[in-house]
Every structure is written in C-alpha cells, then in structure tokens.
Design an enzyme around this catalytic site. Sequence first.
Site, PDB file in Angstrom:
ATOM      1  N   GLY A  16       0.525  -1.334   0.194  1.00 15.42           N
ATOM      2  CA  GLY A  16       0.323  -0.283   0.168  1.00 15.42           C
ATOM      3  C   GLY A  16       0.541   1.113   0.436  1.00 15.42           C
ATOM      4  N   VAL A  82       0.005 -13.357   4.198  1.00 17.10           N
ATOM      5  CA  VAL A  82       0.899 -13.475   5.454  1.00 17.10           C
ATOM      6  C   VAL A  82       0.486 -14.120   6.694  1.00 17.10           C
ATOM      7  CG1 VAL A  82       2.737 -12.472   7.431  1.00 17.10           C
ATOM      8  CG2 VAL A  82       3.032 -12.191   4.981  1.00 17.10           C
ATOM      9  N   GLU A 174     -18.606  11.237   0.175  1.00 24.29           N
ATOM     10  CA  GLU A 174     -18.757  11.387  -1.601  1.00 24.29           C
ATOM     11  C   GLU A 174     -19.329  10.413  -1.846  1.00 24.29           C
ATOM     12  OE1 GLU A 174     -13.546  12.301  -0.881  1.00 24.29           O
ATOM     13  OE2 GLU A 174     -14.037   9.678  -0.813  1.00 24.29           O
TER      14      GLU A 174
HETATM   15  C1  LIG Z   1     -12.761   4.095   0.772  1.00 22.97           C
HETATM   16  C2  LIG Z   1     -11.113   4.706   1.175  1.00 22.97           C
HETATM   17  C3  LIG Z   1     -11.054   6.325   1.297  1.00 22.97           C
HETATM   18  C4  LIG Z   1     -10.415   6.737   1.340  1.00 22.97           C
HETATM   19  N1  LIG Z   1     -10.034   8.374   1.461  1.00 22.97           N
HETATM   20  C5  LIG Z   1      -9.227   9.039   1.043  1.00 22.97           C
HETATM   21  C6  LIG Z   1      -8.081  10.063   0.799  1.00 22.97           C
HETATM   22  O1  LIG Z   1      -9.615  10.292   0.162  1.00 22.97           O
HETATM   23  N2  LIG Z   1      -7.025  10.585   1.440  1.00 22.97           N
HETATM   24  C7  LIG Z   1      -6.269   9.858   2.319  1.00 22.97           C
HETATM   25  O2  LIG Z   1      -5.478  10.729   2.385  1.00 22.97           O
HETATM   26  N3  LIG Z   1      -6.675   8.626   2.436  1.00 22.97           N
HETATM   27  C8  LIG Z   1      -7.576   7.911   2.249  1.00 22.97           C
HETATM   28  N4  LIG Z   1      -8.152   6.934   3.148  1.00 22.97           N
HETATM   29  C9  LIG Z   1      -7.514   6.260   3.398  1.00 22.97           C
HETATM   30  C10 LIG Z   1      -5.843   5.387   3.128  1.00 22.97           C
HETATM   31  O3  LIG Z   1      -5.873   4.951   1.700  1.00 22.97           O
HETATM   32  C11 LIG Z   1      -5.301   4.356   4.162  1.00 22.97           C
HETATM   33  O4  LIG Z   1      -4.736   5.384   5.016  1.00 22.97           O
HETATM   34  C12 LIG Z   1      -3.483   4.337   3.311  1.00 22.97           C
HETATM   35  O5  LIG Z   1      -4.094   3.640   1.954  1.00 22.97           O
HETATM   36  C13 LIG Z   1      -2.837   3.391   4.254  1.00 22.97           C
HETATM   37  O6  LIG Z   1      -1.820   2.850   3.876  1.00 22.97           O
HETATM   38  P1  LIG Z   1      -1.320   1.371   4.251  1.00 22.97           P
HETATM   39  O7  LIG Z   1      -0.321   1.260   3.135  1.00 22.97           O
HETATM   40  O8  LIG Z   1      -1.113   1.358   5.129  1.00 22.97           O
HETATM   41  O9  LIG Z   1      -2.330   0.681   3.550  1.00 22.97           O
HETATM   42  P2  LIG Z   1      -3.122  -0.410   2.261  1.00 22.97           P
HETATM   43  O10 LIG Z   1      -2.680   1.024   1.341  1.00 22.97           O
HETATM   44  O11 LIG Z   1      -3.976  -0.703   3.303  1.00 22.97           O
HETATM   45  O12 LIG Z   1      -1.896  -1.296   2.416  1.00 22.97           O
HETATM   46  C14 LIG Z   1      -2.184  -1.693   2.705  1.00 22.97           C
HETATM   47  C15 LIG Z   1      -1.999  -3.135   1.902  1.00 22.97           C
HETATM   48  O13 LIG Z   1      -1.516  -4.503   2.756  1.00 22.97           O
HETATM   49  C16 LIG Z   1      -1.966  -5.643   1.962  1.00 22.97           C
HETATM   50  N5  LIG Z   1      -1.683  -7.143   2.736  1.00 22.97           N
HETATM   51  C17 LIG Z   1      -2.685  -6.345   3.923  1.00 22.97           C
HETATM   52  N6  LIG Z   1      -2.745  -8.001   4.951  1.00 22.97           N
HETATM   53  C18 LIG Z   1      -1.056  -8.720   4.126  1.00 22.97           C
HETATM   54  C19 LIG Z   1      -1.583 -10.198   4.803  1.00 22.97           C
HETATM   55  N7  LIG Z   1      -1.836 -10.778   5.248  1.00 22.97           N
HETATM   56  N8  LIG Z   1       0.013 -11.231   3.362  1.00 22.97           N
HETATM   57  C20 LIG Z   1      -0.175  -9.633   2.598  1.00 22.97           C
HETATM   58  N9  LIG Z   1      -0.607  -8.831   2.102  1.00 22.97           N
HETATM   59  C21 LIG Z   1      -1.112  -7.896   3.015  1.00 22.97           C
HETATM   60  C22 LIG Z   1      -2.869  -5.354   1.399  1.00 22.97           C
HETATM   61  O14 LIG Z   1      -3.446  -6.397   0.344  1.00 22.97           O
HETATM   62  C23 LIG Z   1      -2.500  -3.911   0.967  1.00 22.97           C
HETATM   63  O15 LIG Z   1      -2.188  -4.129  -0.636  1.00 22.97           O
HETATM   64  C24 LIG Z   1      -8.737   6.097   2.494  1.00 22.97           C
HETATM   65  C25 LIG Z   1      -9.176   4.826   2.713  1.00 22.97           C
HETATM   66  C26 LIG Z   1     -10.350   4.058   1.629  1.00 22.97           C
HETATM   67  C27 LIG Z   1     -10.371   2.167   2.417  1.00 22.97           C
END
Ligand SMILES: Cc1cc2nc3c(=O)[nH]c(=O)nc-3n(C[C@H](O)[C@H](O)[C@H](O)COP(=O)(O)OP(=O)(O)OC[C@H]3O[C@@H](n4cnc5c(N)ncnc54)[C@H](O)[C@@H]3O)c2cc1C
Length: 437
Positions: A16, A82, A174
């Site tokens: 992500g 994982v 939204e």
């Molecule tokens: C509908 C929606 C709208 C949003 N709108 C906004 C916005 O307008 N502006 C903003 O700033 N933020 C927004 N967010 C929040 C933002 O998307 C998150 O804060 C951000 O994606 C967090 O990043 P991350 O890397 O922590 O997790 P994520 O981007 O969620 O990535 C996590 C990754 O880990 C992988 N994963 C999870 N578990 C496992 C496992 N057990 N094994 C292997 N892989 C795994 C997943 O497949 C994913 O690819 C929104 C979120 C959502 C759901």
Amino acid sequence: MTDPSQLHHVVVVGAGFAGLQAVHDLAGAPVRITIIDQRNHHLFQPLLYQVATASLATSEIAWPIRHLLRNRREVTTLLATVTGVEADAKRVVLEDGSHIPYDTLVLATGARHAYFGHDEWEPFAPGLKTLEDATTIRRRILTAFERAERETNPERQAALLTFVIIGAGPTGVELAGTIAELARETLKRDFRHIDTARTRVVLVEAGPRVLAAFTEDLSAYARKSLEKLGVEVALGQPVSACGPEGVVYGDTRLNAGTIIWAAGVQASPAAEWLGAEADRAGRIKVEPDLTVAGHPDIFAVGDTATMLAPDGKPVPGIAPAAKQAGAHVARVIRARLKGDTAPQPFRYHHQGNLATIGKRLAIIDFGRIKLRGALAWWIWGLAHIYFLIGVRNRLSVALSWLWAYVRDQRSSRLITQGSAGELRPNDAKKGAEAGQP
Ligand SMILES: Cc1cc2nc3c(=O)[nH]c(=O)nc-3n(C[C@H](O)[C@H](O)[C@H](O)COP(=O)(O)OP(=O)(O)OC[C@H]3O[C@@H](n4cnc5c(N)ncnc54)[C@H](O)[C@@H]3O)c2cc1C
C-alpha cells in the site's frame, strides 16, 4: 562485488502507500528487498468510491505491483498472504506454511472496515476497501435501479430506490453525493417505468455532524451541499440493525434495497502476529522510531500502526501519513546500515484535509487556508490526478471526470458477474456477490 544474497534482507509486507514508499526510498541502499502482498496490485483507495459509483474503471486506480517495481533489480515481488511472524526465528509465515527469512521486517498491512461487533451486517451492508468491494457496491447500486424498473409493487419499488450510507466521514459523504448525482443526472433519461430523480439517498451518522475531522463551518457547508443534491442527512442516529429489508437507525426503520457501510476501521492482525500492544482498533502502538516495542528489527507503519502526532492527537489513518511513515523507516534502515546515529523520531506533518461533495464541490482545510465550493473541487481533482501513477491513468481519469462534469455521463456502468435472474442486490442468503469482481 558483494554477493547479492549476502546483502541485508528487508522484507516489506503490504504494497500500500506505506510499504511502497519504504521500498521506493530504499533505492540505492545496500539491501535486497522482498515485498509481499496478498493482491497483485497497489490500490489508490481515495478514488475507490468512484469505481463503486460507476465513474471510473478498476484499472484506472490500481497498478500491478510487479510492474511498478520492474526496474528495481534488488526487489523481489511475491503474491502471497502473510499469516504470522516468528520473531525469534526472524521469518514471516505464508498461508501455505512456507517461510521468508528477514533481517529487517516492515509491516504495512493496512486496515479494513469494522462493524462494531456486528459482523453479521456485512453481507447486507458491504464496506469499501478493495476493488472487489467497489465492484460489489457498483453492482448492487446499478442492480437496484434495474430491479426497480421491473417492480410493479410501489412499496417494493420505493425500497429499491432507497440507498442508505452509514457513516458520514469522507467516504460516506463522497458516496452519498455521487449516488444522488447518478440518480438525478446520469440515469434520468435511461428508464421508462421509474423516475430515478425520486431516488432517496440517506446518509446516517451516529455523531453530531458530517465530516467531523473538518472545522464546524466546513462541516455545515458540506451538509448543506449534500442536502442541495437531494441527500437526506440523519445525524446523531446510531444504526442498530441491518438486514435484507433495510436498516434501523435511532427510532427509524427504513426499507432500503442498498445499504453501504462507511463507518469504523479495524487494523490488520499484525499486532496479533507479534503479541504487540495495540489500541481498540487493533493498531500496533509503535515506538517513536516506528519499531514495535521489544523488536528493534520490526517496523509497523501506516494504518496498521498508531502513534501520537506532535499536537498530541493520533496520527490520522490517511495516505500522506502512511507515506511519511514509510519514508521514515527507509531513513532509519539506511542510517543503521551506515552505522550512523538514528534519525530524529518520526514526526508527522499534516498537509491538510480534503473531501468532495459530488462532482462539482469540495472542502479543503489547509490550516490557515480553508476553501469550499467549485475552486476547492478543482484543487481536489488536480491533487488526486497528480498522485495517480502513470501518464495514461492521469489522462484517462481526467477525461472521465471532464466527461462526467460536462455531459453528466459515467463511463463504468456495466454490471458484470450475474445474469438477470441473479439481480438481487441486498440478498445475503445466497452469499450474493461476496467476492465477485
Ligand atoms: C474508501 C477509502 C477512501 C479513502 N480516502 C482517502 C483520502 O481521500 N485521502 C487519504 O489520504 N486517505 C484516504 N483513505 C485512507 C488511505 O487509503 C489509507 O490511510 C492508506 O491506504 C494506508 O496505507 P497503508 O499502506 O497503511 O495500507 P494500505 O494502503 O491499505 O495497504 C495495505 C496492503 O497490505 C496488503 N496486505 C494486508 N494484509 C496482508 C497480508 N496478511 N499479507 C500480505 N499482504 C497483506 C494489502 O493487500 C494492501 O495492499 C481512504 C481509505 C479508504 C478505504
């Protein structure tokens, strides 16, 4: 020359915003990297609601991870889930029982929506987190109109034309605004037996206002703008039931063909893997350098971790915070490998809050600068196009938005997966569309 297999091995779980940023910022460092994700794509979640409301196609907001990292010879991409971490043995466990050893581990596994202890509501009120979620919701929305067109019982028809969105954060707002526009503008000439302008869109929120992260005046503006679009806003009304017939909130029982869940977040189980201390949403409470307490070789970043910002409030679960944390981890790893002193503790810089209300209005809070209306929408649009990956996607999204703006048309209105006999939007008995793309 160093044998690559002898290089320090960084394993990143989750591609992500946080995980990818860490990998990006480790370019040129003396490491080999394995990035593991359970999906083959990186997803731009801020625009997921546009896939759910038929404005964008899935391929416009997601990119194969392998392709994104194709020029990084030191990076191996693995499609795998994982299921645990054996911290003593320094290895992660995959779903098939195999192991990947690490020298440094970065957990960036994000979060999912949560139903406050009512997981039984999920089949009736899907949440929005993955591409499958978005296409499930899109299918339910479009299917509800199709069923209403064929329905002869006025009460059942009215229920089919009732859409309830639970949770008035940015995603709920939204979704509500866009569904209202879809019904009143995009679809208005397409049906013969229903007047899509009669569609009810109800936004239900347990708290006292919409978009609680914004100042009160911007929040009030958002509410008024939603109401102008025809959205009914029900505030201070917690939901107490969701089922195949509809929803109960406060003292109201409402028959609704489509319910969408936009409230509540639960972190990935990374804290459980390590037995680490977590908050109520399951987020690991990380140390100031973003490591997990007692595990200096394991970092937790993004939505699966929690810590306080300099103002004493928790760092918000948004994309910029995840990217900043990913960048910090890369700095710490580089410093350690060089034998330098550790960088300053992680310090989150808040760049502002943005939210759209339909396709013409937005609100923006950059601290001293606050904007609302059409200008804010253009800034929101440019910011999101800028953060998309690849020129083709930027052009394609810009064109889709321009087309929707000028012609009220939305390009992704196909219902896939299911023939006419299966058009049952809110039916959980058959497992409905769970998992269908
Ligand atoms: C509908 C929606 C709208 C949003 N709108 C906004 C916005 O307008 N502006 C903003 O700033 N933020 C927004 N967010 C929040 C933002 O998307 C998150 O804060 C951000 O994606 C967090 O990043 P991350 O890397 O922590 O997790 P994520 O981007 O969620 O990535 C996590 C990754 O880990 C992988 N994963 C999870 N578990 C496992 C496992 N057990 N094994 C292997 N892989 C795994 C997943 O497949 C994913 O690819 C929104 C979120 C959502 C759901």
